[in-house]
Design an enzyme around this catalytic site. Structure first.
Site, PDB file in Angstrom:
ATOM      1  N   ARG A 228       0.817  -1.215   0.000  1.00  0.00           N
ATOM      2  CA  ARG A 228       0.000   0.000   0.000  1.00  0.00           C
ATOM      3  C   ARG A 228       0.851   1.265   0.000  1.00  0.00           C
ATOM      4  O   ARG A 228       0.586   2.201  -0.759  1.00  0.00           O
ATOM      5  CB  ARG A 228      -0.963   0.020   1.200  1.00  0.00           C
ATOM      6  CG  ARG A 228      -2.070  -1.024   1.097  1.00  0.00           C
ATOM      7  CD  ARG A 228      -2.925  -1.032   2.350  1.00  0.00           C
ATOM      8  NE  ARG A 228      -2.070  -1.334   3.500  1.00  0.00           N
ATOM      9  CZ  ARG A 228      -2.308  -0.932   4.735  1.00  0.00           C
ATOM     10  NH1 ARG A 228      -3.355  -0.190   5.020  1.00  0.00           N
ATOM     11  NH2 ARG A 228      -1.500  -1.262   5.713  1.00  0.00           N
TER      12      ARG A 228
ATOM     13  N   ASN B  62      -6.109  -2.566   2.383  1.00  0.00           N
ATOM     14  CA  ASN B  62      -6.177  -4.015   2.485  1.00  0.00           C
ATOM     15  C   ASN B  62      -7.631  -4.447   2.570  1.00  0.00           C
ATOM     16  O   ASN B  62      -8.443  -3.780   3.221  1.00  0.00           O
ATOM     17  CB  ASN B  62      -5.446  -4.506   3.736  1.00  0.00           C
ATOM     18  CG  ASN B  62      -3.944  -4.411   3.619  1.00  0.00           C
ATOM     19  OD1 ASN B  62      -3.392  -4.376   2.531  1.00  0.00           O
ATOM     20  ND2 ASN B  62      -3.267  -4.372   4.748  1.00  0.00           N
TER      21      ASN B  62
END
Length: 91
Positions: free
Chosen positions: A20, A38
């Protein structure tokens, strides 16, 4: 210039490998807005808005990801851009 919005769903070993944060850096460098997060099923979701060539570059990067990731697939869902984002972040 026509702004596009893509939702990318990335499968593989993509959680716990700086995916990320690396995506945030790449998307910001490309001038895209949106977020990466996520998902409970182990995938990473990326929602990005920008020009199609920039989105294509992000998708190509997402197919490899950061060094410790293993990407099995990147699915794309085309959506209507909303202009709701002021930058690119992590959720």
């Amino acid at each position: 210039m026509d702004t596009k919005r893509w939702q990318l769903l990335i499968s593989g070993r993509v959680q716990g490998v700086y995916y990320r944060a690396s995506t945030e850096q790449k998307a910001s460098a490309l001038g895209l807005t949106g977020f990466a997060r996520n998902l409970p099923d182990g995938r990473v979701e990326v929602v990005a808005e920008g020009q199609e060539d920039q989105l294509t570059q992000l998708k190509t990067w997402c197919a490899d990801g950061p060094p410790n990731a293993r990407v099995d697939s990147v699915d794309i869902i085309l959506e209507t851009a909303t202009g709701e984002f002021s930058g690119f972040g992590i959720r």
